[in-house]
Design a protein around this motif. Structure first.
Motif, PDB file in Angstrom:
ATOM      1  N   ASP A  78       0.817  -1.217   0.000  1.00 49.81           N
ATOM      2  CA  ASP A  78       0.000   0.000   0.000  1.00 49.81           C
ATOM      3  C   ASP A  78       0.851   1.268   0.000  1.00 49.81           C
ATOM      4  O   ASP A  78       2.045   1.225   0.300  1.00 49.81           O
ATOM      5  CB  ASP A  78      -0.850   0.040   1.287  1.00 49.81           C
ATOM      6  N   ASP A  79       0.153   2.365  -0.267  1.00 52.67           N
ATOM      7  CA  ASP A  79       0.703   3.720  -0.104  1.00 52.67           C
ATOM      8  C   ASP A  79       1.756   4.121  -1.136  1.00 52.67           C
ATOM      9  O   ASP A  79       2.613   4.967  -0.860  1.00 52.67           O
ATOM     10  CB  ASP A  79       1.270   3.933   1.324  1.00 52.67           C
ATOM     11  N   HIS A 126      -5.489   2.629  -4.200  1.00 55.14           N
ATOM     12  CA  HIS A 126      -5.565   2.568  -2.739  1.00 55.14           C
ATOM     13  C   HIS A 126      -6.454   3.732  -2.336  1.00 55.14           C
ATOM     14  O   HIS A 126      -5.989   4.845  -2.129  1.00 55.14           O
ATOM     15  CB  HIS A 126      -4.146   2.701  -2.184  1.00 55.14           C
ATOM     16  N   HIS A 172      -7.735   2.588   1.802  1.00 50.94           N
ATOM     17  CA  HIS A 172      -6.729   3.207   2.669  1.00 50.94           C
ATOM     18  C   HIS A 172      -7.527   3.695   3.868  1.00 50.94           C
ATOM     19  O   HIS A 172      -8.493   4.453   3.695  1.00 50.94           O
ATOM     20  CB  HIS A 172      -6.076   4.361   1.902  1.00 50.94           C
ATOM     21  N   HIS A 258       3.550  -1.981   3.431  1.00 50.53           N
ATOM     22  CA  HIS A 258       3.615  -0.602   2.940  1.00 50.53           C
ATOM     23  C   HIS A 258       4.974  -0.301   2.309  1.00 50.53           C
ATOM     24  O   HIS A 258       5.938  -1.031   2.554  1.00 50.53           O
ATOM     25  CB  HIS A 258       3.315   0.373   4.084  1.00 50.53           C
TER      26      HIS A 258
HETATM   27 ZN   LIG Z   1      -2.853   3.088   3.246  1.00 46.78          ZN
END
Ligand SMILES: [Zn+2]
Length: 289
Positions: A78-79, A126, A172, A258
């Motif tokens: 993610d991110d 996300h 998210h 992440h």
């Molecule tokens: Zn996130």
């Protein structure tokens, strides 16, 4: 008979005798020769027989150990979108199928969409969504439970405009939004139209995301393990163990990490180790129901 006759007789007799002896000697010699040949023949035969009987020298072939299949792991990172540096580059160097989730509305969101696609990974959006704790950032994209359906729909569409390479979506944050059936239905309808999937990050136990998607006929799945809630290397390793354990037990498990330095370091080491043990890594798109 005179003396000469006797001598002649003796000489003739001696010649005969010599001839006889010579003949016998020759015969003996031939016999020996024949026996020798026979012996040689026998020895050759014996040798051949022994050779045929003795096992052939074994070729030394290292047998590759067959690895028993342990389970399938889907890794989501993610991110993406906040950073464009050695850490994000490091994730693009993996040789394993990975699913990378890009947040819309950030400096590198569009660029990451392009880079990830170029590197051959799977991309999802996300999507920033309202959480029970204070929600901030991504003001143009965040999904709030206070928004009407048309606002939610337009935000989801805009996210796909910014990251057109995305084939799915996960949330998210979103502990509040994913508990809201109306909100998830509005999102799900857009995803259904676009044939995109939804991965429930499960930031709340009370999420209705996966269930709502299934009802709408949107392909879906859920996150099983968060890898790096703690950024400590040992903690991340333990979470990877948890993920592997779950994949072994349930056949499939999806883990979310992440774009962080320690997560990258741990995965670089652990992915090849897990593959050697018999774990398979797959894109989330192939693990949906
Ligand atoms: Zn996130």
């Amino acid at each position: 008979m005179n003396k000469i006759d006797i001598k002649l007789g003796i000489i003739v007799a001696l010649i005969f005798l010599a001839g006889f002896l010579l003949n016998t000697l020759q015969e003996k010699n031939q016999e020996i020769k024949r026996l020798n040949l026979e012996n040689e023949q026998l020895l050759t035969e014996l040798d051949d027989a022994l050779k045929a009987k003795s096992p052939k020298p074994k070729k030394i072939v290292k047998k590759r150990k067959k690895i028993a299949y342990q389970g399938t792991i889907g890794l989501v990172i993610d991110d993406f979108g906040y950073r464009n540096d050695a850490v994000s580059d490091g994730f693009l160097d993996f040789k394993t199928p990975m699913t990378y989730a890009v947040i819309p509305g950030h400096r590198y969101s569009s660029l990451m969409g392009e880079e990830i696609k170029k590197a051959g990974f799977e991309i999802i959006i996300h999507m920033p969504m309202e959480s029970h704790i204070k929600t901030k950032g991504e003001e143009d994209f965040i999904i709030m439970t206070s928004q009407p359906d048309d606002e939610i729909i337009s935000r989801i569409k805009n996210a796909f405009k910014q990251i057109p390479q995305a084939i799915g979506m996960n949330n998210h944050q979103g502990s509040k939004a994913t508990e809201d059936r109306r909100v998830m239905t509005a999102i799900g309808n857009v995803l259904k139209d676009k044939t995109k999937y939804f991965l429930d990050s499960r930031t709340t136990k009370n999420t209705v995301a996966e269930e709502t998607m299934s009802l709408l006929g949107v392909s879906t799945a859920r996150r099983k393990v968060f890898l790096d809630n703690s950024e400590n290397i040992n903690d991340i390793n333990n979470q990877v163990d948890e993920l592997a354990k779950s994949a072994k037990k349930n056949g499939v498990a999806i883990g979310i990490g992440h774009v962080k330095k320690n997560t990258l370091a741990v995965l670089k080491k652990r992915i090849p180790e897990l593959q050697k043990k018999g774990y398979k890594f797959r894109f989330v798109s192939s693990l949906l129901h």
